[in-house]
Design a protein around this motif. Sequence first.
Motif, PDB file in Angstrom:
ATOM      1  N   GLN A  54     -65.465  57.530 -26.126  1.00 37.34           N
ATOM      2  CA  GLN A  54     -64.423  58.364 -25.510  1.00 37.34           C
ATOM      3  C   GLN A  54     -63.536  57.520 -24.593  1.00 37.34           C
ATOM      4  O   GLN A  54     -63.897  56.401 -24.205  1.00 37.34           O
ATOM      5  CB  GLN A  54     -65.073  59.490 -24.712  1.00 37.34           C
ATOM      6  N   PRO A  55     -62.346  58.056 -24.230  1.00 36.43           N
ATOM      7  CA  PRO A  55     -61.416  57.313 -23.378  1.00 36.43           C
ATOM      8  C   PRO A  55     -62.006  56.869 -22.045  1.00 36.43           C
ATOM      9  O   PRO A  55     -61.698  55.770 -21.565  1.00 36.43           O
ATOM     10  CB  PRO A  55     -60.268  58.308 -23.180  1.00 36.43           C
ATOM     11  N   ILE A  94     -59.804  37.090 -26.938  1.00 33.49           N
ATOM     12  CA  ILE A  94     -59.103  38.369 -26.788  1.00 33.49           C
ATOM     13  C   ILE A  94     -60.029  39.502 -27.220  1.00 33.49           C
ATOM     14  O   ILE A  94     -60.620  39.460 -28.305  1.00 33.49           O
ATOM     15  CB  ILE A  94     -57.817  38.381 -27.622  1.00 33.49           C
ATOM     16  N   TRP A  95     -60.137  40.523 -26.363  1.00 32.29           N
ATOM     17  CA  TRP A  95     -61.024  41.664 -26.590  1.00 32.29           C
ATOM     18  C   TRP A  95     -60.240  42.966 -26.532  1.00 32.29           C
ATOM     19  O   TRP A  95     -59.483  43.204 -25.595  1.00 32.29           O
ATOM     20  CB  TRP A  95     -62.125  41.704 -25.531  1.00 32.29           C
ATOM     21  N   LYS A  96     -60.448  43.789 -27.537  1.00 29.23           N
ATOM     22  CA  LYS A  96     -59.884  45.137 -27.554  1.00 29.23           C
ATOM     23  C   LYS A  96     -61.012  46.143 -27.338  1.00 29.23           C
ATOM     24  O   LYS A  96     -62.092  46.012 -27.935  1.00 29.23           O
ATOM     25  CB  LYS A  96     -59.198  45.408 -28.887  1.00 29.23           C
ATOM     26  N   VAL A  97     -60.777  47.127 -26.496  1.00 29.16           N
ATOM     27  CA  VAL A  97     -61.747  48.203 -26.276  1.00 29.16           C
ATOM     28  C   VAL A  97     -61.072  49.501 -26.697  1.00 29.16           C
ATOM     29  O   VAL A  97     -59.975  49.807 -26.207  1.00 29.16           O
ATOM     30  CB  VAL A  97     -62.199  48.288 -24.809  1.00 29.16           C
ATOM     31  N   ALA A  98     -61.680  50.242 -27.618  1.00 28.80           N
ATOM     32  CA  ALA A  98     -60.983  51.385 -28.190  1.00 28.80           C
ATOM     33  C   ALA A  98     -61.931  52.488 -28.614  1.00 28.80           C
ATOM     34  O   ALA A  98     -63.135  52.280 -28.803  1.00 28.80           O
ATOM     35  CB  ALA A  98     -60.157  50.932 -29.391  1.00 28.80           C
ATOM     36  N   THR A  99     -61.350  53.679 -28.787  1.00 29.06           N
ATOM     37  CA  THR A  99     -62.068  54.839 -29.305  1.00 29.06           C
ATOM     38  C   THR A  99     -61.111  55.635 -30.182  1.00 29.06           C
ATOM     39  O   THR A  99     -59.898  55.645 -29.950  1.00 29.06           O
ATOM     40  CB  THR A  99     -62.596  55.726 -28.169  1.00 29.06           C
ATOM     41  N   SER A 100     -61.663  56.300 -31.179  1.00 30.77           N
ATOM     42  CA  SER A 100     -60.837  57.183 -32.006  1.00 30.77           C
ATOM     43  C   SER A 100     -60.690  58.556 -31.363  1.00 30.77           C
ATOM     44  O   SER A 100     -59.846  59.357 -31.771  1.00 30.77           O
ATOM     45  CB  SER A 100     -61.443  57.321 -33.402  1.00 30.77           C
ATOM     46  N   ALA A 101     -61.508  58.846 -30.355  1.00 32.13           N
ATOM     47  CA  ALA A 101     -61.436  60.130 -29.654  1.00 32.13           C
ATOM     48  C   ALA A 101     -60.242  60.145 -28.702  1.00 32.13           C
ATOM     49  O   ALA A 101     -59.890  59.110 -28.124  1.00 32.13           O
ATOM     50  CB  ALA A 101     -62.719  60.376 -28.883  1.00 32.13           C
ATOM     51  N   LYS A 102     -59.653  61.284 -28.520  1.00 32.63           N
ATOM     52  CA  LYS A 102     -58.510  61.396 -27.619  1.00 32.63           C
ATOM     53  C   LYS A 102     -58.839  62.175 -26.354  1.00 32.63           C
ATOM     54  O   LYS A 102     -58.026  62.231 -25.429  1.00 32.63           O
ATOM     55  CB  LYS A 102     -57.333  62.050 -28.354  1.00 32.63           C
ATOM     56  N   LYS A 103     -60.038  62.759 -26.304  1.00 41.63           N
ATOM     57  CA  LYS A 103     -60.452  63.505 -25.124  1.00 41.63           C
ATOM     58  C   LYS A 103     -61.882  63.128 -24.752  1.00 41.63           C
ATOM     59  O   LYS A 103     -62.695  62.795 -25.614  1.00 41.63           O
ATOM     60  CB  LYS A 103     -60.379  65.020 -25.378  1.00 41.63           C
ATOM     61  N   ASP A 104     -62.170  63.201 -23.467  1.00 41.64           N
ATOM     62  CA  ASP A 104     -63.526  62.932 -22.994  1.00 41.64           C
ATOM     63  C   ASP A 104     -64.421  64.142 -23.230  1.00 41.64           C
ATOM     64  O   ASP A 104     -63.986  65.291 -23.106  1.00 41.64           O
ATOM     65  CB  ASP A 104     -63.504  62.606 -21.500  1.00 41.64           C
ATOM     66  N   GLY A 106     -67.755  63.867 -21.868  1.00 38.53           N
ATOM     67  CA  GLY A 106     -68.828  63.683 -20.913  1.00 38.53           C
ATOM     68  C   GLY A 106     -68.433  62.672 -19.862  1.00 38.53           C
ATOM     69  O   GLY A 106     -67.312  62.156 -19.861  1.00 38.53           O
ATOM     70  N   PRO A 107     -69.340  62.359 -18.950  1.00 40.50           N
ATOM     71  CA  PRO A 107     -69.048  61.385 -17.901  1.00 40.50           C
ATOM     72  C   PRO A 107     -68.851  59.990 -18.487  1.00 40.50           C
ATOM     73  O   PRO A 107     -69.354  59.673 -19.563  1.00 40.50           O
ATOM     74  CB  PRO A 107     -70.287  61.440 -17.001  1.00 40.50           C
ATOM     75  N   ALA A 108     -68.100  59.166 -17.780  1.00 37.32           N
ATOM     76  CA  ALA A 108     -67.830  57.804 -18.230  1.00 37.32           C
ATOM     77  C   ALA A 108     -69.109  56.993 -18.301  1.00 37.32           C
ATOM     78  O   ALA A 108     -69.998  57.121 -17.456  1.00 37.32           O
ATOM     79  CB  ALA A 108     -66.830  57.134 -17.292  1.00 37.32           C
ATOM     80  N   GLY A 109     -69.204  56.150 -19.306  1.00 35.19           N
ATOM     81  CA  GLY A 109     -70.329  55.244 -19.458  1.00 35.19           C
ATOM     82  C   GLY A 109     -69.839  53.922 -20.015  1.00 35.19           C
ATOM     83  O   GLY A 109     -68.650  53.729 -20.249  1.00 35.19           O
ATOM     84  N   ARG A 110     -70.783  53.020 -20.277  1.00 31.92           N
ATOM     85  CA  ARG A 110     -70.397  51.711 -20.809  1.00 31.92           C
ATOM     86  C   ARG A 110     -71.174  51.394 -22.087  1.00 31.92           C
ATOM     87  O   ARG A 110     -71.381  50.250 -22.418  1.00 31.92           O
ATOM     88  CB  ARG A 110     -70.609  50.631 -19.744  1.00 31.92           C
TER      89      ARG A 110
END
Length: 212
Positions: A54-55, A94-104, A106-110
Amino acid sequence: MEIIESVILEVADPDAAAHFYRTAFGLDEQLRLRAGQAPSTGFRGYTLSLTVAQPADVNALLDAALDAGATSLKPAAKSLWGYGGVVQAPDGAIWKVATSAKKDTGPAGRRIDSVVLLLGVADVAASKRFYVEHGLTVAKSFGRVYVEFAAGASPVKLGLYRRRALAKDAGVPVEGTGSHRLAIAGGAGRFTDPDGYAWEAAAPAPVPAAGF
């Protein structure tokens, strides 16, 4: 099916790089680091991507990377395909961090769902044939634009993308010369592909001591 065991980054200071990757992304087994300062200028031709759920997770990992010393290349933003941003590690990768989801949801995690190595190549179709001949299995293929290989039990997925398009996606100029400062360890053996990316034999598993 041949798989990638780990990605090897050649860095000026392996200890500093190891600290960065543990602190920023919590990476360990997917990466190996070794000392190396072969001449390299501009875009090295590849990117590494972390896909997450998630974002909020994208933001958490990008913030941790920036706090650990990374440089922002593309701030996190929404797009047609989801949400993501790009940073450059202190060692130059070079590192890209991404998700296909557009909404969260749950709480942020790693938590990282997958690690993807994208190689920028001159001719996707030719490189695809080369890798198939070396034992890799195609999972997805979009003509001369993009190819993704089956990962199996590998901790790292491999994809091929046109070099110019990959540089644009990373937010950097396409020009670059010299060493990729990258090697790929896997079961396919030792070889160099048409674009100069080197593969090495994976390190053998340690032999258990007697009685264990």
